[in-house]
Design a protein around this motif. Structure first.
Motif, PDB file in Angstrom:
ATOM      1  N   THR A 241      27.028  26.768-123.206  1.00 24.30           N
ATOM      2  CA  THR A 241      25.682  26.339-123.577  1.00 24.30           C
ATOM      3  C   THR A 241      25.672  26.170-125.083  1.00 24.30           C
ATOM      4  N   GLY A 242      25.256  25.008-125.532  1.00 25.93           N
ATOM      5  CA  GLY A 242      25.218  24.738-126.969  1.00 25.93           C
ATOM      6  C   GLY A 242      25.004  23.257-127.206  1.00 25.93           C
ATOM      7  N   SER A 243      25.488  22.779-128.312  1.00 26.25           N
ATOM      8  CA  SER A 243      25.248  21.382-128.686  1.00 26.25           C
ATOM      9  C   SER A 243      26.111  20.425-127.858  1.00 26.25           C
ATOM     10  N   THR A 244      25.622  19.207-127.730  1.00 30.17           N
ATOM     11  CA  THR A 244      26.370  18.180-126.990  1.00 30.17           C
ATOM     12  C   THR A 244      27.704  17.898-127.683  1.00 30.17           C
TER      13      THR A 244
ATOM     14  N   GLU B 196      25.670  23.153-120.498  1.00 34.87           N
ATOM     15  CA  GLU B 196      24.211  23.108-120.730  1.00 34.87           C
ATOM     16  C   GLU B 196      24.045  22.709-122.186  1.00 34.87           C
ATOM     17  N   LEU B 197      23.688  21.447-122.429  1.00 35.07           N
ATOM     18  CA  LEU B 197      23.781  20.907-123.787  1.00 35.07           C
ATOM     19  C   LEU B 197      22.407  20.581-124.385  1.00 35.07           C
ATOM     20  N   GLY B 198      22.424  19.732-125.358  1.00 41.14           N
ATOM     21  CA  GLY B 198      21.195  19.454-126.101  1.00 41.14           C
ATOM     22  C   GLY B 198      20.149  18.683-125.306  1.00 41.14           C
TER      23      GLY B 198
ATOM     24  N   ILE C 126      30.817  30.449-123.400  1.00 39.41           N
ATOM     25  CA  ILE C 126      30.513  30.346-124.838  1.00 39.41           C
ATOM     26  C   ILE C 126      29.011  30.069-124.934  1.00 39.41           C
ATOM     27  N   THR C 127      28.308  30.881-125.718  1.00 40.65           N
ATOM     28  CA  THR C 127      26.840  30.817-125.683  1.00 40.65           C
ATOM     29  C   THR C 127      26.233  30.610-127.081  1.00 40.65           C
ATOM     30  N   PRO C 128      24.974  30.107-127.126  1.00 40.25           N
ATOM     31  CA  PRO C 128      24.320  29.814-128.410  1.00 40.25           C
ATOM     32  C   PRO C 128      23.460  30.992-128.897  1.00 40.25           C
ATOM     33  N   TRP C 129      22.873  30.809-130.075  1.00 41.83           N
ATOM     34  CA  TRP C 129      22.093  31.880-130.702  1.00 41.83           C
ATOM     35  C   TRP C 129      20.614  31.836-130.327  1.00 41.83           C
ATOM     36  N   ASN C 130      20.138  30.759-129.716  1.00 43.85           N
ATOM     37  CA  ASN C 130      18.674  30.656-129.565  1.00 43.85           C
ATOM     38  C   ASN C 130      18.108  31.559-128.471  1.00 43.85           C
TER      39      ASN C 130
ATOM     40  N   ALA D 182      27.338  33.542-129.746  1.00 41.59           N
ATOM     41  CA  ALA D 182      27.219  32.862-131.044  1.00 41.59           C
ATOM     42  C   ALA D 182      27.443  33.871-132.162  1.00 41.59           C
ATOM     43  N   SER D 183      28.055  33.426-133.237  1.00 43.77           N
ATOM     44  CA  SER D 183      28.351  34.342-134.351  1.00 43.77           C
ATOM     45  C   SER D 183      27.080  34.862-135.022  1.00 43.77           C
ATOM     46  N   GLU D 184      25.976  34.095-134.912  1.00 41.08           N
ATOM     47  CA  GLU D 184      24.722  34.574-135.516  1.00 41.08           C
ATOM     48  C   GLU D 184      24.119  35.740-134.723  1.00 41.08           C
TER      49      GLU D 184
ATOM     50  N   THR E 248      14.402  25.702-128.958  1.00 41.46           N
ATOM     51  CA  THR E 248      14.828  25.819-127.563  1.00 41.46           C
ATOM     52  C   THR E 248      15.294  24.448-127.086  1.00 41.46           C
ATOM     53  N   CYS E 249      16.235  24.465-126.148  1.00 37.41           N
ATOM     54  CA  CYS E 249      16.784  23.194-125.667  1.00 37.41           C
ATOM     55  C   CYS E 249      15.760  22.429-124.822  1.00 37.41           C
ATOM     56  N   VAL E 250      14.753  23.165-124.284  1.00 40.03           N
ATOM     57  CA  VAL E 250      13.726  22.514-123.454  1.00 40.03           C
ATOM     58  C   VAL E 250      12.440  22.263-124.244  1.00 40.03           C
TER      59      VAL E 250
ATOM     60  N   THR F 107      23.315  36.335-119.510  1.00 40.51           N
ATOM     61  CA  THR F 107      23.134  36.845-118.128  1.00 40.51           C
ATOM     62  C   THR F 107      23.115  35.693-117.121  1.00 40.51           C
ATOM     63  N   ARG F 108      22.657  34.526-117.526  1.00 41.71           N
ATOM     64  CA  ARG F 108      22.591  33.358-116.647  1.00 41.71           C
ATOM     65  C   ARG F 108      23.989  32.937-116.197  1.00 41.71           C
ATOM     66  N   LYS F 109      25.015  33.300-116.978  1.00 43.40           N
ATOM     67  CA  LYS F 109      26.403  32.971-116.628  1.00 43.40           C
ATOM     68  C   LYS F 109      27.116  34.179-116.041  1.00 43.40           C
TER      69      LYS F 109
ATOM     70  N   GLU G 169      16.949  12.204-132.271  1.00 45.65           N
ATOM     71  CA  GLU G 169      17.715  13.454-132.385  1.00 45.65           C
ATOM     72  C   GLU G 169      16.850  14.656-132.036  1.00 45.65           C
ATOM     73  N   GLU G 170      17.521  15.716-131.584  1.00 49.16           N
ATOM     74  CA  GLU G 170      16.839  16.988-131.320  1.00 49.16           C
ATOM     75  C   GLU G 170      16.488  17.628-132.675  1.00 49.16           C
ATOM     76  N   THR G 171      15.197  17.904-132.916  1.00 48.78           N
ATOM     77  CA  THR G 171      14.810  18.469-134.218  1.00 48.78           C
ATOM     78  C   THR G 171      15.141  19.960-134.291  1.00 48.78           C
TER      79      THR G 171
HETATM   80  P1  NAP Z   1      26.682  25.053-131.101  1.00 50.77           P
HETATM   81  O1  NAP Z   1      26.901  24.865-132.542  1.00 50.77           O
HETATM   82  O2  NAP Z   1      27.242  24.061-130.155  1.00 50.77           O
HETATM   83  O3  NAP Z   1      27.245  26.513-130.786  1.00 50.77           O
HETATM   84  C1  NAP Z   1      27.184  27.054-129.484  1.00 50.77           C
HETATM   85  C2  NAP Z   1      28.349  27.994-129.296  1.00 50.77           C
HETATM   86  O4  NAP Z   1      29.561  27.261-129.414  1.00 50.77           O
HETATM   87  C3  NAP Z   1      28.427  29.123-130.322  1.00 50.77           C
HETATM   88  O5  NAP Z   1      28.906  30.280-129.687  1.00 50.77           O
HETATM   89  C4  NAP Z   1      29.467  28.599-131.303  1.00 50.77           C
HETATM   90  O6  NAP Z   1      30.168  29.612-131.976  1.00 50.77           O
HETATM   91  C5  NAP Z   1      30.410  27.889-130.354  1.00 50.77           C
HETATM   92  N1  NAP Z   1      31.258  26.889-131.006  1.00 50.77           N
HETATM   93  C6  NAP Z   1      31.007  26.145-132.100  1.00 50.77           C
HETATM   94  N2  NAP Z   1      32.059  25.337-132.362  1.00 50.77           N
HETATM   95  C7  NAP Z   1      32.995  25.573-131.419  1.00 50.77           C
HETATM   96  C8  NAP Z   1      34.289  25.081-131.135  1.00 50.77           C
HETATM   97  N3  NAP Z   1      34.844  24.124-131.893  1.00 50.77           N
HETATM   98  N4  NAP Z   1      34.950  25.576-130.075  1.00 50.77           N
HETATM   99  C9  NAP Z   1      34.415  26.526-129.304  1.00 50.77           C
HETATM  100  N5  NAP Z   1      33.190  27.046-129.497  1.00 50.77           N
HETATM  101  C10 NAP Z   1      32.476  26.572-130.543  1.00 50.77           C
HETATM  102  O7  NAP Z   1      25.134  25.132-130.751  1.00 50.77           O
HETATM  103  P2  NAP Z   1      24.020  26.054-131.382  1.00 50.77           P
HETATM  104  O8  NAP Z   1      23.565  25.465-132.654  1.00 50.77           O
HETATM  105  O9  NAP Z   1      24.466  27.491-131.394  1.00 50.77           O
HETATM  106  O10 NAP Z   1      22.876  25.974-130.270  1.00 50.77           O
HETATM  107  C11 NAP Z   1      21.919  24.982-130.285  1.00 50.77           C
HETATM  108  C12 NAP Z   1      22.233  23.907-129.266  1.00 50.77           C
HETATM  109  O11 NAP Z   1      22.353  24.492-127.986  1.00 50.77           O
HETATM  110  C13 NAP Z   1      21.122  22.903-129.164  1.00 50.77           C
HETATM  111  O12 NAP Z   1      21.659  21.615-129.075  1.00 50.77           O
HETATM  112  C14 NAP Z   1      20.441  23.280-127.847  1.00 50.77           C
HETATM  113  O13 NAP Z   1      19.752  22.227-127.246  1.00 50.77           O
HETATM  114  C15 NAP Z   1      21.587  23.768-127.045  1.00 50.77           C
HETATM  115  N6  NAP Z   1      21.130  24.634-125.954  1.00 50.77           N
HETATM  116  C16 NAP Z   1      21.183  24.138-124.675  1.00 50.77           C
HETATM  117  C17 NAP Z   1      20.726  24.920-123.623  1.00 50.77           C
HETATM  118  C18 NAP Z   1      20.751  24.393-122.214  1.00 50.77           C
HETATM  119  O14 NAP Z   1      20.588  25.181-121.298  1.00 50.77           O
HETATM  120  N7  NAP Z   1      20.954  23.102-122.002  1.00 50.77           N
HETATM  121  C19 NAP Z   1      20.236  26.198-123.870  1.00 50.77           C
HETATM  122  C20 NAP Z   1      20.208  26.664-125.177  1.00 50.77           C
HETATM  123  C21 NAP Z   1      20.671  25.857-126.219  1.00 50.77           C
HETATM  124  P3  NAP Z   1      29.784  30.069-133.458  1.00 50.77           P
HETATM  125  O15 NAP Z   1      28.412  30.572-133.384  1.00 50.77           O
HETATM  126  O16 NAP Z   1      30.780  31.140-133.729  1.00 50.77           O
HETATM  127  O17 NAP Z   1      29.933  28.882-134.316  1.00 50.77           O
END
Ligand code: NAP
Length: 480
Positions: free
Chosen positions: A229-232, A252-254, A150-154, A179-181, A285-287, A161-163, A381-383
């Motif tokens: 990869t996404g939010s904590t 890989e979280l926030g 499951i991957t993020p939009w950023n 990500a849906s975006e 970016t997360c970094v 590809t990393r996964k 917090e992460e801005t």
């Molecule tokens: P997010 O809201 O956690 O969403 C990430 C992914 O999770 C999206 O595909 C989202 O789908 C999905 N998702 C959301 N709710 C879910 C649920 N209940 N069950 C399963 N999947 C769910 O994060 P984001 O706003 O897209 O990305 C920003 C965050 O990612 C930041 O905190 C950033 O630091 C972190 N990040 C970390 C890394 C790293 O390597 N550590 C790299 C990049 C980003 P939808 O889009 O469909 O909602």
């Protein structure tokens, strides 16, 4: 630019070698003006569950494909990404907003993981361990099975590809929920994987309800590993959901990256480093630098130099060649940045440059604020936006303590010309990654990942394949 006319454009899902659409759909819009680009499917539970079953069947064959052949297919996929770099980058800019030059850079970066793991595919070495008894200890490394991501939009390309590249290199099959975006970059990349010739079912991209897909992935006993990869917040939720089926997890979280600028720093290098880590991808970016700590002796001069650079940045349409900073992903992201700026100013911080209110659409003016303290929201917090808060510090011990005063531990940065200080401070920072005299640390050859609430596991590097492999211990007895 009409990206729907591109040869790599795709708005259907790739499931077991077939391109599927659905009656129910999700709109994908351009963050520049919120116009709808296209729609993507909302796949049903039944289709997703069947996709997992088919991925399991496909994996049982794929794990027995010779590593050289897996390597060759990955290499062909890498070549196709590079060949279609311009189209892929334009799709990314239109759905995500980042400037085209950054999008091209991300395609190069995303492709570098495929290239790296095409080489690692041949190196799934096991081990033979001498034993005191009359036996031999053999360690086989075996593909873990069906994986889900499951991957993020950023980073719409690189986070995939990393996964996917290490999973396929290891002999796993994988289902990706982008990500849906930003599903269009993912689908275009999948189209190129299909052209490269991966067998059906080993790489699948599915779109739809994130909650439902997350539940199906985590509840399925066939899915052996989840990489997120996404939010904590969502990472922790998925971790809890994965407990009943005891899945292997990569999270890989926030982040909440500190940048430490010491009196001995080369100021030009430090300013450039902060610009690189703070404003790339409009600070999404997360970094990304979240807190900038500057030592008292150079505090004023550093801020003056940084201000000049921040004011040079041109905001605009990512497709325009001279754009340095595009729109944020959505209005909610803008509101979070504005909340952090307003909180800092209300608690005594001072505006150096930028605009703090009355923004429109998804635009967020790069903003610099000084005299920030640990009590302000932006310290905790992460801005995730183009806001650079500057803190003043006096001593090395004090700034290490301030830097570690967070639940996060992904990236950190320090600028110093003192070699002993660089070793001491690198050791003192509770982070998975430390950039020294640079703001750019990402590299396919390096282990990317965090500690504390920033996650579990590492992506990329010689360690990256281990996330998709299990060790099997075989005891060979009575060898005398
Ligand atoms: P997010 O809201 O956690 O969403 C990430 C992914 O999770 C999206 O595909 C989202 O789908 C999905 N998702 C959301 N709710 C879910 C649920 N209940 N069950 C399963 N999947 C769910 O994060 P984001 O706003 O897209 O990305 C920003 C965050 O990612 C930041 O905190 C950033 O630091 C972190 N990040 C970390 C890394 C790293 O390597 N550590 C790299 C990049 C980003 P939808 O889009 O469909 O909602």
């Amino acid at each position: 630019m009409d990206i729907t006319q591109f040869s790599v454009f795709e708005n259907r899902c790739l499931v077991n070698g077939e391109w599927l659409s659905s009656e129910e759909t999700l709109a994908v819009s351009n963050p520049l003006d919120q116009s709808v680009i296209t729609t993507v499917p909302v796949l049903s539970e039944q289709i997703i569950e069947q996709a997992i079953v088919d991925a399991d069947i496909a994996q049982k064959k794929w794990k027995n494909v010779a590593p050289n052949e897996r390597s060759r297919l990955l290499r062909d996929w890498f070549d196709l990404l590079i060949k279609h770099q311009d189209e892929l980058a334009a799709i990314m800019t239109v759905e995500q907003g980042k400037p085209l030059k950054e999008a091209k850079g991300e395609i190069t970066y995303a492709a570098s993981y495929i290239e790296w793991f095409s080489e690692e595919a041949k190196r799934g070495y096991g081990d033979i361990i001498p034993s005191a008894a009359s036996s031999e200890i053999l360690v086989f490394k075996e593909a873990i099975g069906v994986c889900a991501a499951i991957t993020p939009w950023n980073f719409p390309a690189a986070m995939i590809t990393r996964k996917v590249a290490p999973a396929l290199a290891a002999g796993c099959s994988i289902l990706v929920k982008p990500a849906s975006e930003t599903p269009l970059t993912a689908l275009a990349i999948a189209k190129l994987a299909e052209q490269a010739g991966f067998p059906k079912g080993v790489f699948n991209v599915i779109t739809g309800s994130s909650t439902k897909i997350g539940q199906i992935f985590t509840q399925s006993p066939l899915v052996k590993k989840l990489s997120f990869t996404g939010s904590t917040e969502i990472g922790a939720k998925l971790m809890a959901q994965s407990a009943p089926t005891v899945k292997k997890l990569s999270l890989e979280l926030g982040g909440n990256a500190p940048v430490l600028v010491f009196n001995s720093a080369n100021l030009e290098q430090a300013v450039q480093g902060v610009m690189d880590t703070k404003f790339r991808n409009a600070g999404q970016t997360c970094v990304c630098a979240n807190r900038i700590y500057v030592q008292s002796e150079i505090y004023d001069v550093f801020i003056e130099k940084l201000k000049l650079e921040v004011e040079k940045m041109k905001m605009g349409n990512g497709l325009d060649a001279d754009t340095d900073i595009g729109p944020l992903i959505n209005r909610k992201a803008v509101q979070k940045v504005e909340e952090h700026i307003a909180d800092a100013l209300s608690k005594g911080a001072l505006l150096v440059t930028g605009k703090t209110e009355n923004t429109e659409g998804n635009w967020c003016v790069p903003t610099l604020v000084k005299d920030v303290t640990q009590q302000m929201l932006c310290a905790k917090e992460e801005t995730f936006g183009p806001f650079a808060p500057i803190f003043k510090f006096e001593t090395e011990e004090q700034v290490i303590e301030m830097s570690n005063d967070t639940e996060f531990g992904l990236a950190s940065y320090l600028f110093t010309q003192d070699i002993n200080q660089f070793i001491r401070v690198s050791r003192g920072l509770d982070y998975g990654m430390v950039g020294v005299n640079t703001g750019l640390i990402s590299n396919a050859a390096a282990p990317f990942g965090g500690v504390k609430s920033s996650g579990i596991g590492r992506e990329g590097s010689k360690y990256g394949m281990d996330e998709y492999l299990e060790m099997k211990y075989v005891c060979l007895g009575n060898i005398n």
